[in-house]
Design a protein around this motif. Structure first.
Motif, PDB file in Angstrom:
ATOM      1  N   VAL A 135      67.859  60.946 -39.241  1.00 17.82           N
ATOM      2  CA  VAL A 135      68.814  61.702 -38.417  1.00 17.82           C
ATOM      3  C   VAL A 135      68.692  63.213 -37.793  1.00 17.82           C
ATOM      4  CG1 VAL A 135      71.185  62.580 -39.019  1.00 17.82           C
ATOM      5  CG2 VAL A 135      70.515  60.536 -40.092  1.00 17.82           C
ATOM      6  N   GLN A 136      69.161  63.334 -36.688  1.00 19.58           N
ATOM      7  CA  GLN A 136      68.791  64.545 -36.079  1.00 19.58           C
ATOM      8  C   GLN A 136      69.420  65.739 -36.743  1.00 19.58           C
ATOM      9  OE1 GLN A 136      69.560  64.391 -31.734  1.00 19.58           O
ATOM     10  NE2 GLN A 136      70.897  66.013 -31.913  1.00 19.58           N
ATOM     11  N   GLY A 137      68.804  67.043 -36.703  1.00 20.28           N
ATOM     12  CA  GLY A 137      69.401  68.225 -37.249  1.00 20.28           C
ATOM     13  C   GLY A 137      68.691  68.387 -38.739  1.00 20.28           C
ATOM     14  N   ASP A 138      67.706  67.690 -39.175  1.00 17.67           N
ATOM     15  CA  ASP A 138      66.975  68.126 -40.095  1.00 17.67           C
ATOM     16  C   ASP A 138      65.551  68.269 -39.984  1.00 17.67           C
ATOM     17  OD1 ASP A 138      66.094  68.292 -42.975  1.00 17.67           O
ATOM     18  OD2 ASP A 138      67.409  66.680 -43.788  1.00 17.67           O
ATOM     19  N   GLU A 139      65.427  69.337 -39.622  1.00 15.27           N
ATOM     20  CA  GLU A 139      63.715  69.489 -39.066  1.00 15.27           C
ATOM     21  C   GLU A 139      62.817  69.373 -40.380  1.00 15.27           C
ATOM     22  OE1 GLU A 139      63.093  69.366 -36.107  1.00 15.27           O
ATOM     23  OE2 GLU A 139      65.053  69.368 -35.639  1.00 15.27           O
ATOM     24  N   LYS A 140      63.246  69.887 -41.305  1.00 15.22           N
ATOM     25  CA  LYS A 140      62.059  69.738 -42.527  1.00 15.22           C
ATOM     26  C   LYS A 140      61.779  68.351 -42.928  1.00 15.22           C
ATOM     27  CE  LYS A 140      62.188  72.456 -46.191  1.00 15.22           C
ATOM     28  NZ  LYS A 140      62.827  73.490 -47.095  1.00 15.22           N
ATOM     29  N   TRP A 141      62.823  67.638 -42.813  1.00 17.17           N
ATOM     30  CA  TRP A 141      62.773  66.237 -43.280  1.00 17.17           C
ATOM     31  C   TRP A 141      61.916  65.461 -42.312  1.00 17.17           C
ATOM     32  CZ3 TRP A 141      61.730  63.170 -46.783  1.00 17.17           C
ATOM     33  CH2 TRP A 141      61.932  61.649 -46.735  1.00 17.17           C
ATOM     34  N   ALA A 142      62.254  65.647 -40.920  1.00 17.37           N
ATOM     35  CA  ALA A 142      61.600  65.193 -40.078  1.00 17.37           C
ATOM     36  C   ALA A 142      60.031  65.642 -39.754  1.00 17.37           C
ATOM     37  CB  ALA A 142      62.448  65.475 -38.409  1.00 17.37           C
ATOM     38  N   ASP A 143      59.663  66.848 -40.311  1.00 16.92           N
ATOM     39  CA  ASP A 143      58.596  67.127 -40.102  1.00 16.92           C
ATOM     40  C   ASP A 143      57.726  66.384 -41.303  1.00 16.92           C
ATOM     41  OD1 ASP A 143      58.701  69.088 -38.417  1.00 16.92           O
ATOM     42  OD2 ASP A 143      59.030  70.878 -39.732  1.00 16.92           O
ATOM     43  N   VAL A 144      58.223  66.072 -42.509  1.00 20.93           N
ATOM     44  CA  VAL A 144      57.577  65.417 -43.230  1.00 20.93           C
ATOM     45  C   VAL A 144      57.337  64.069 -43.069  1.00 20.93           C
ATOM     46  CG1 VAL A 144      57.779  64.339 -45.679  1.00 20.93           C
ATOM     47  CG2 VAL A 144      58.452  66.684 -45.475  1.00 20.93           C
ATOM     48  N   VAL A 145      58.156  63.212 -42.403  1.00 21.63           N
ATOM     49  CA  VAL A 145      57.743  62.059 -41.616  1.00 21.63           C
ATOM     50  C   VAL A 145      56.848  62.003 -40.884  1.00 21.63           C
ATOM     51  CG1 VAL A 145      59.001  60.125 -40.424  1.00 21.63           C
ATOM     52  CG2 VAL A 145      60.513  61.366 -42.410  1.00 21.63           C
ATOM     53  N   HIS A 146      56.938  63.260 -39.964  1.00 18.26           N
ATOM     54  CA  HIS A 146      56.044  63.088 -38.712  1.00 18.26           C
ATOM     55  C   HIS A 146      54.625  63.255 -39.446  1.00 18.26           C
ATOM     56  CE1 HIS A 146      59.197  63.646 -35.976  1.00 18.26           C
ATOM     57  NE2 HIS A 146      58.317  63.588 -35.105  1.00 18.26           N
ATOM     58  N   TRP A 147      54.166  64.389 -40.351  1.00 18.61           N
ATOM     59  CA  TRP A 147      53.095  64.814 -40.596  1.00 18.61           C
ATOM     60  C   TRP A 147      52.272  63.744 -41.435  1.00 18.61           C
ATOM     61  CZ3 TRP A 147      50.047  67.899 -37.954  1.00 18.61           C
ATOM     62  CH2 TRP A 147      50.606  68.747 -36.958  1.00 18.61           C
ATOM     63  N   VAL A 148      53.015  63.015 -42.355  1.00 19.91           N
ATOM     64  CA  VAL A 148      52.337  62.107 -43.151  1.00 19.91           C
ATOM     65  C   VAL A 148      51.547  61.100 -42.085  1.00 19.91           C
ATOM     66  CG1 VAL A 148      52.740  60.128 -44.729  1.00 19.91           C
ATOM     67  CG2 VAL A 148      53.683  62.281 -44.970  1.00 19.91           C
ATOM     68  N   VAL A 149      52.271  60.521 -41.138  1.00 11.67           N
ATOM     69  CA  VAL A 149      51.882  59.725 -40.229  1.00 11.67           C
ATOM     70  C   VAL A 149      50.503  60.451 -39.417  1.00 11.67           C
ATOM     71  CG1 VAL A 149      52.300  58.276 -38.029  1.00 11.67           C
ATOM     72  CG2 VAL A 149      54.170  58.693 -39.891  1.00 11.67           C
ATOM     73  N   TYR A 150      50.750  61.575 -39.024  1.00  8.59           N
ATOM     74  CA  TYR A 150      49.546  62.346 -38.580  1.00  8.59           C
ATOM     75  C   TYR A 150      48.543  62.235 -39.220  1.00  8.59           C
ATOM     76  CZ  TYR A 150      52.708  63.718 -34.651  1.00  8.59           C
ATOM     77  OH  TYR A 150      53.534  63.720 -33.330  1.00  8.59           O
ATOM     78  N   GLY A 151      48.615  62.672 -40.491  1.00  2.16           N
ATOM     79  CA  GLY A 151      47.621  62.617 -41.572  1.00  2.16           C
ATOM     80  C   GLY A 151      46.891  61.385 -41.456  1.00  2.16           C
ATOM     81  N   MET A 152      47.448  60.294 -41.708  1.00  3.37           N
ATOM     82  CA  MET A 152      47.005  59.010 -41.709  1.00  3.37           C
ATOM     83  C   MET A 152      46.045  58.760 -40.508  1.00  3.37           C
ATOM     84  SD  MET A 152      50.066  57.169 -43.118  1.00  3.37           S
ATOM     85  CE  MET A 152      49.420  55.253 -43.428  1.00  3.37           C
ATOM     86  N   ILE A 153      46.480  59.046 -39.234  1.00  4.71           N
ATOM     87  CA  ILE A 153      45.848  58.949 -37.958  1.00  4.71           C
ATOM     88  C   ILE A 153      44.552  59.944 -38.040  1.00  4.71           C
ATOM     89  CG2 ILE A 153      45.957  59.390 -35.358  1.00  4.71           C
ATOM     90  CD1 ILE A 153      48.950  58.534 -35.588  1.00  4.71           C
ATOM     91  N   GLU A 154      44.823  61.234 -38.405  1.00  6.36           N
ATOM     92  CA  GLU A 154      43.759  62.227 -38.543  1.00  6.36           C
ATOM     93  C   GLU A 154      42.669  61.616 -39.625  1.00  6.36           C
ATOM     94  OE1 GLU A 154      43.684  64.799 -36.721  1.00  6.36           O
ATOM     95  OE2 GLU A 154      42.247  66.291 -37.671  1.00  6.36           O
ATOM     96  N   ALA A 155      43.064  61.157 -40.619  1.00  8.42           N
ATOM     97  CA  ALA A 155      42.183  60.438 -41.768  1.00  8.42           C
ATOM     98  C   ALA A 155      41.215  59.454 -40.988  1.00  8.42           C
ATOM     99  CB  ALA A 155      42.882  60.017 -42.864  1.00  8.42           C
ATOM    100  N   GLU A 156      41.862  58.598 -40.196  1.00 11.27           N
ATOM    101  CA  GLU A 156      41.058  57.432 -39.561  1.00 11.27           C
ATOM    102  C   GLU A 156      40.049  58.053 -38.763  1.00 11.27           C
ATOM    103  OE1 GLU A 156      42.886  54.854 -37.038  1.00 11.27           O
ATOM    104  OE2 GLU A 156      41.087  53.250 -37.101  1.00 11.27           O
ATOM    105  N   GLU A 157      40.273  59.094 -37.741  1.00 12.27           N
ATOM    106  CA  GLU A 157      39.497  60.123 -36.980  1.00 12.27           C
ATOM    107  C   GLU A 157      38.132  60.370 -37.751  1.00 12.27           C
ATOM    108  OE1 GLU A 157      41.680  62.542 -34.387  1.00 12.27           O
ATOM    109  OE2 GLU A 157      39.606  63.482 -33.747  1.00 12.27           O
TER     110      GLU A 157
END
Lengths: 388, 392
Positions: free
Chosen positions: B287-309
């Protein structure tokens, strides 16, 4: 401790209870309203009907009014409403026939007929409608042969899993001239009706049967004049022909519409059968016996004595069944018929206007139901026992 | 009697109108709903994280008083609400082979499902601290807005309208997809034909999807006539196609490949046209308007991509804990305080990798069996589009 006198007054207490109830209702409504507005505001969403004129951009499989993807959302919803109305209206007519026949058959003295009717009611009434719809659609209609192996019935009728194709008619250029003849023919019918009534009012005896032949002879004469003066017939046949991947031309009954209509008719018919049976059994046996002793045949007794009285019992629950049929048509989405509910779902998904579209849907179904109830109530009041 | 019915009618109408004509905002207390589902006590994470940091206590906060129901929470509070509850509620597909479905053992499985597990692992060090809610295409965004789940991970295309108008924030793209058409081999000769081959065709499609719009747009642009047959569920659309109701079926290419193999009796009789009808970047949404929560969702996925790299997998991740590379040390939370800035444990990426795997592992595990190749979804270093912003 005793209550002040006015609180011991039953009428005051009743009034207070009613006021309290209304206040509670208002409070509940207010809470729901506040809940919706605050939550929407927090998500930065606005409520409004601006979207309704925007182009819908999606296609609809079947429509009784002209529609294309560049039309508005409002038009798309209208297409859905018309689709719902068509299937509901046809369904109500057909289910009445099925239900009345099954209800009478259930009371038949013929063992086989009454058992078959009982089995029909028992099986259909006790399984969920959505399963029946899936059965008719996936289990029966889609198992028909594919388009290229269509079952060709006499008279250019083709039966395929893509639906039933029937010959249709389309107006020829001469149709505009013909329209005048058709109007004159219709007007002549009205005049004949009026004149026959006038003659009848003046005489004691019923009119001889041949007088009614005027209804047939006069319009035919008028149309014959048309055939003589006009070189072209008003309509020409439009036959379905297999072109490319599918049949083109003619009339088409889609599998989705057929399955939905069939499912609704069969399902509601089982309930109506029980309503009819209850109505007939509510008429006391003495009535039948009296009719038979007066020399009525079984069919006459049913038609002239039993049914008019049974109708008073049948109509109110019958109204509920009609309303159920109309509302159950919203299950259409499961088998791909584009009814109001299905199209509204797509509109909600494209626009995000959940509340607005649901309100449109509720108002549509509500007015549909209220209109049906109104008609049935008028009919009911006419059928009521007139006491003298 | 008539008066009463009239009264009720009027009341119903007015209340509906009231709701319909709602102005922007009023001052009312935030809505709270009572818990409606049973609340099983979630075990606090059993294993102590290898790199314990102060922020880890947030994750191990007692879930005793947790409500097991996702409720709407005000902006910025979703993360805390999830941590307090002790599990993540994730909206998924439910019957989409390879992406979100119940496998033969009755366990949730799939590409989208594994991301839910990764978030749960990062939050609670427990990949099973997830409650899956199956949701259909039509209801998914409404349900997300209503707070029925914390995050939607259900092959949803990130589009402008959904982002701007529906009040959603989409996460990083987890799968780059595109709409395609599958038809019977007896109708289309080979995969390279254009839309004209489908003149007059009946096409099965799922309602409430971008697919429905693309289909209309593409055929309109090409001037080819067709008839859509619209179903609420993809499964029904496939079933009707299988039965021969439609000449073709359209959906995302991934879906045609995976569902096609799972549902159609003889997948070899069908051909997926080469024609790419749209861009379908599939991404999780919150849901829009909850930046902290959106960040968590984003960075876990990025972490998984970064790890593969960096070649970090669930099997060798422990070896990397002793790595000297500062980039890897920061990523795994051995050094620095990246996690606590999100309100998570510093080793949140480690947990996700250890318990679920890196992006490539998740892809191969779920989509490899269907013969889907990485293609656009390969790492940027291999010519694909998967690219994570730097962890620093």
């Amino acid at each position: 401790m005793s209550l002040p006198p006015f609180l011991r007054n039953v009428r005051v207490l009743q009034l207070l209870a009613q006021i309290l109830f209304v206040l509670l209702l208002a409070l509940a409504a207010g809470f729901l309203y506040a809940n919706v507005t605050t939550n929407l505001a927090r998500q930065g969403l606005t409520v409004g009907y601006d979207f309704i004129t925007n182009p819908a951009s999606f296609d609809i499989g079947e429509s009784y009014i002209s529609y294309e993807a560049s039309d508005s959302y409002g038009r798309a919803l209208l297409v859905g409403l018309v689709n719902t109305l068509v299937v509901s209206a046809l369904g109500i007519i057909l289910t009445t026939v099925v239900g009345v026949i099954a209800g009478i058959a259930r009371l038949s003295s013929n063992w086989l007929i009454s058992r078959i009717a009982a089995a029909y009611v028992g099986v259909i009434r006790n399984t969920p409608l959505i399963i029946q719809l899936a059965f008719w659609y996936f289990g029966i209609i889609l198992k028909l042969p594919p388009v290229r192996e269509a079952v060709a019935l006499p008279g250019s009728i083709f039966l395929t899993q893509r639906g039933m194709y029937l010959p249709g008619f389309e107006p020829t250029p001469a149709f505009n001239f013909w329209r005048i003849y058709i109007w004159i023919a219709l007007a002549s019918l009205a005049i004949i009706w009026f004149m026959l009534r006038l003659i009848q009012n003046r005489s004691e005896l019923p009119l001889p049967l041949w007088a009614y032949l005027a209804y047939i002879v006069v319009p035919i004469l008028i149309l014959w004049v048309g055939f003589v003066t006009q070189p072209e017939p008003p309509l020409k046949a439009n036959l379905p022909v297999l072109t490319g991947l599918n049949f083109r031309g003619g009339l088409r009954l889609t599998p989705e519409f057929a399955a939905l209509l069939f499912g609704l008719v069969v399902y509601t018919g089982a309930f109506i059968a029980e309503v009819v049976r209850a109505g007939i059994q509510a008429v006391s046996r003495g009535q039948v016996e009296a009719a038979r002793s007066l020399g009525f045949t079984g069919a006459q007794a049913l038609h002239l004595i039993i049914f008019p009285q049974a109708l008073r019992v049948i109509i109110p629950p019958l109204t509920s069944q009609y309303l159920n049929l109309a509302k159950n048509s919203s299950l259409a989405i499961a088998i791909g018929y584009p009814d109001l509910f299905s199209i509204a779902g797509t509109v909600i998904n494209q626009t995000g206007a959940t509340i607005e579209v649901i309100v449109i849907m509720m108002l549509s179904y509500l007015s549909m139901s209220l209109f049906t109830s109104l008609l049935m109530n008028i009919y009911n009041s006419r059928m009521r026992l007139v006491e003298r | 009697m008539r008066k009463i019915t009239t009264l009720i009618g009027v009341f119903a109408l007015t209340s509906m109108l009231l709701v319909a004509c709602a102005p922007a905002a009023t001052t009312a207390p935030p809505a709270t709903e009572p818990a409606t589902t049973e609340a099983p006590a979630t075990e606090p994470p059993a294993t102590e994280p290898p790199a314990t940091e102060a922020a880890a206590e947030a994750a191990t906060a007692t879930p005793a008083a947790a409500q097991n129901t996702s409720v709407p929470v005000a902006g910025g509070e979703r993360l805390q609400a999830v941590l307090d509850r002790g599990n993540l509620i994730c909206g998924v597909h439910g019957s989409f082979q390879g992406f979100g479905f119940l496998d033969t053992n009755g366990a949730w499985s799939g590409f989208d499902v594994d991301f839910c597990r990764a978030w749960a692992a990062a939050l609670f060090n427990d990949a099973d601290a997830v409650e899956f809610v199956s949701v259909n295409a039509q209801d998914r965004f409404t349900a997300l807005q209503a707070g029925q789940f914390d995050v939607l991970s259900r092959n949803s295309t990130w589009t402008f309208t959904r982002d701007a108008e529906l009040g959603l924030t989409f996460g990083p793209v987890t799968f780059y997809d595109g709409q395609a058409i599958m038809a019977r081999k007896d109708i289309v000769s080979d995969a390279s034909v254009g839309l004209d081959a489908l003149e007059g065709a009946n096409i099965c499609v799922q309602s409430g999807t971008t697919t429905e719009l693309n289909l209309a747009d593409q055929f309109r642009a090409a001037g080819v006539s067709y008839e859509p047959v619209v179903f609420a569920e993809q499964t029904e659309a496939f079933q009707a196609y299988e039965e021969g109701r439609c000449d073709a079926v359209t959906s995302d290419r991934s879906q045609l490949a995976t569902q096609g193999q799972a549902v159609l009796s003889n997948f070899d009789d069908h051909v997926i046209l080469d024609l790419v009808m749209s861009k379908e970047p599939l991404a999780p949404a919150v849901v829009q308007g909850d930046e902290k929560w959106a960040d968590v969702v984003h960075w876990v996925v990025y972490g998984m991509i970064e790890a593969e790299e960096h070649g970090i997998t669930s099997e060798n991740v422990d070896d990397f804990l002793t790595s000297e590379d500062p980039v890897i040390r920061r990523l795994l939370g051995v050094e620095g305080e990246l996690g606590s800035k999100l309100g998570l444990s510093n080793d949140f990426v480690y947990r996700a990798i250890k318990l679920v795997g890196n992006y490539g592992e998740v892809f191969e595990r779920n989509l490899g069996p269907f013969g889907l190749t990485r293609g656009q979804n390969d790492l940027w270093t291999n010519g694909g589009l998967m690219y994570a912003p730097p962890f620093r």
